[in-house]
Enzyme design. Structure first.
Site, mmCIF file in Angstrom:
data_model
loop_
_atom_site.group_PDB
_atom_site.id
_atom_site.type_symbol
_atom_site.label_atom_id
_atom_site.label_comp_id
_atom_site.label_asym_id
_atom_site.label_seq_id
_atom_site.Cartn_x
_atom_site.Cartn_y
_atom_site.Cartn_z
ATOM 1 C CG ASP A 66 -40.794 0.963 4.782
ATOM 2 O OD1 ASP A 66 -40.477 1.878 4.015
ATOM 3 O OD2 ASP A 66 -41.786 0.992 5.550
ATOM 4 C CG ASP A 72 -29.223 -11.044 13.687
ATOM 5 O OD1 ASP A 72 -29.913 -10.598 12.749
ATOM 6 O OD2 ASP A 72 -28.481 -12.028 13.576
ATOM 7 C CD GLU A 95 -21.845 -11.976 20.015
ATOM 8 O OE1 GLU A 95 -21.938 -12.448 21.149
ATOM 9 O OE2 GLU A 95 -22.458 -12.439 19.035
ATOM 10 C CD GLU A 96 -24.964 -8.982 15.327
ATOM 11 O OE1 GLU A 96 -24.659 -8.982 14.129
ATOM 12 O OE2 GLU A 96 -25.433 -9.968 15.905
ATOM 13 C CG ASP A 118 -24.856 -10.849 22.136
ATOM 14 O OD1 ASP A 118 -25.361 -10.484 21.051
ATOM 15 O OD2 ASP A 118 -24.609 -12.031 22.400
ATOM 16 C CG LEU A 120 -31.966 -10.492 19.213
ATOM 17 C CD1 LEU A 120 -32.645 -9.853 20.411
ATOM 18 C CD2 LEU A 120 -32.762 -10.215 17.965
ATOM 19 C CG ASP A 121 -26.647 -14.596 23.253
ATOM 20 O OD1 ASP A 121 -25.639 -14.716 22.537
ATOM 21 O OD2 ASP A 121 -27.016 -15.454 24.064
ATOM 22 C CD GLU A 282 -22.157 -14.235 23.859
ATOM 23 O OE1 GLU A 282 -21.017 -14.739 23.890
ATOM 24 O OE2 GLU A 282 -22.922 -14.377 22.892
HETATM 25 P P1 AHM Z 1 -24.743 -16.148 19.268
HETATM 26 O O1 AHM Z 1 -24.043 -14.993 19.893
HETATM 27 O O2 AHM Z 1 -24.329 -16.404 17.854
HETATM 28 O O3 AHM Z 1 -26.226 -16.054 19.408
HETATM 29 O O4 AHM Z 1 -24.233 -17.452 20.042
HETATM 30 C C1 AHM Z 1 -24.382 -17.501 21.415
HETATM 31 C C2 AHM Z 1 -25.329 -18.603 21.777
HETATM 32 C C3 AHM Z 1 -25.712 -18.627 23.221
HETATM 33 O O5 AHM Z 1 -26.866 -17.880 23.463
HETATM 34 C C4 AHM Z 1 -25.945 -20.085 23.463
HETATM 35 O O6 AHM Z 1 -25.782 -20.447 24.797
HETATM 36 C C5 AHM Z 1 -24.935 -20.733 22.574
HETATM 37 O O7 AHM Z 1 -24.668 -19.822 21.534
HETATM 38 C C6 AHM Z 1 -25.396 -22.008 21.967
HETATM 39 O O8 AHM Z 1 -24.382 -22.548 21.183
HETATM 40 P P2 AHM Z 1 -24.443 -24.049 20.652
HETATM 41 O O9 AHM Z 1 -25.484 -24.083 19.589
HETATM 42 O O10 AHM Z 1 -23.061 -24.310 20.139
HETATM 43 O O11 AHM Z 1 -24.783 -24.938 21.816
HETATM 44 MG MG MG Z 2 -24.136 -13.758 21.441
#
Ligand code: AHM
Ligand code: MG
Length: 342
Positions: A66, A72, A95-96, A118, A120-121, A282
């Site tokens: 698989d 993400d 967001e993706e 979002d 997986l942030d 976010e």
């Molecule tokens: P992402 O959506 O690509 O994961 O980016 C969001 C993240 C936040 O969780 C975090 O606070 C921030 O990006 C950190 O950014 P940096 O590395 O510029 O400080």
């Molecule tokens: Mg994010």
């Protein structure tokens, strides 16, 4: 008499709350249940993340042939699938995904909610065993029925019906608000249920922690730089320095500050004049949670929840957390801006 120590699950809690509103149809409860369900599946996968080299590297095939998806992408697909099959929302903005997704089957197309998510942030932390999170926001659609439209998603944060996040940390928690306070549910892996563990969360009025990517100091505006100097104890005599805590996962930084008191800042920088973080996915949901817990969220000048969204992936600078800390940071930004103008 024996005290009732029985746990309340997320599902039970939403049903109990629904009874407080005689006209409630239960759709929102079901939607929150769908989000909780997807979160449990994502959580299982997050916990296996370190095993990808054994089970198969991401992007390649595992022992069973698989395809092993990046987390993400997996999370995005899980939340979309759960929301699509749940029948309670007619559209998803993720967001993706470049464009919003229209859910057009017979049941969902007339559903009254849309969801921004979002999935997986904290992408830089996914592969290194550091807390990551999911952030979600629910709006009542503006279009009457049929396929949802862009305007259904481009609503101010004040219009959110519910919002929250899941943190995949030392334990997994779901924290959300429907505009009547904030409640936190911890996943009990032994029964596979989110259980009410943090009822009616109130964030401290002030705190001793600040969270900002201070490595960008030279790229910040003077107001933010002065606020950082203040946090370091350089600006006011006898002021103890604050502690700097920055995980780089907004959900994790936000959650810690929500519980312990503190401020999280992602300001504009030279290379990102609108900041980095997204208003719909976010900033709005976490600002709704912050305000409902007694905290504050602004872009430096104005309440995040009152910003007019003009596009799905709009970005905004954000200061969020304990009320008095956000207000202090706003004072520095205002003074810095005045000095620049004059
Ligand atoms: P992402 O959506 O690509 O994961 O980016 C969001 C993240 C936040 O969780 C975090 O606070 C921030 O990006 C950190 O950014 P940096 O590395 O510029 O400080
Ligand atoms: Mg994010």
């Amino acid at each position: 008499m024996v005290a009732d120590k029985r746990v309340i699950t997320l599902e039970e809690y939403t049903i109990q709350k629904q009874k407080d509103f005689p006209n409630a149809t239960g759709d929102l409860s079901k939607l929150l249940r769908d989000i909780g369900l997807a979160a449990k599946i994502v959580n299982k996968q997050v916990n296996k993340a370190g095993l990808v080299d054994i089970l198969g590297t991401t992007g390649g095939n595992n022992l069973h042939g698989d395809e092993v998806k990046k987390l993400d992408i997996f999370a995005n697909e899980e939340f979309i699938s759960s929301l699509t099959h749940g029948g309670q929302c007619c559209g998803i903005a993720s967001e993706e995904n470049e464009e919003f997704i229209v859910i057009n089957d017979e049941i969902s197309r007339n559903a009254k909610y849309v969801v921004s998510i979002d999935p997986l942030d904290g992408s830089s932390n996914i592969d290194v065993n550091v807390s990551i999170g999911t952030i979600f926001s629910i709006y009542r659609r503006l279009s009457f029925s049929g396929s949802c439209v862009l305007e259904d998603f481009l609503q101010k944060g004040t219009q959110q019906v519910a919002a929250g996040y899941i943190i995949y940390g030392s334990s997994t928690m779901m924290v959300y608000t429907t505009g009547y306070g904030v409640n936190g549910f911890t996943l009990d892996p032994s029964i596979g249920e989110f259980c009410l563990s943090h009822p009616d969360i109130k964030t401290p009025e002030s705190g001793k922690m600040y969270s900002i990517n201070q490595g960008n100091f030279v790229n910040f505006e003077e107001g933010i730089r002065n606020y950082i100097r203040y946090c370091e104890g350089r600006e006011e005599k006898d002021q103890e320095p604050y502690s700097l805590r920055y995980i780089g996962s907004m959900v994790a930084d936000f959650h810690r500050n929500l519980i312990n008191g503190g401020i999280f800042i992602y300001p504009k920088t030279k290379s990102r004049p609108k900041g980095k973080l997204r208003l719909l996915y976010e900033c709005n949901p976490l600002s709704f949670v912050a305000e409902q817990a007694g905290g504050k969220a602004s872009n430096g000048f104005k309440r995040i929840l009152e910003i007019e969204p003009l596009e799905l992936h709009q970005r905004t600078p954000i200061l969020i957390g304990s009320k008095s800390m956000v207000e202090k940071a706003e004072e520095f930004i205002a003074a810095g801006t005045e000095a620049e103008v004059s």
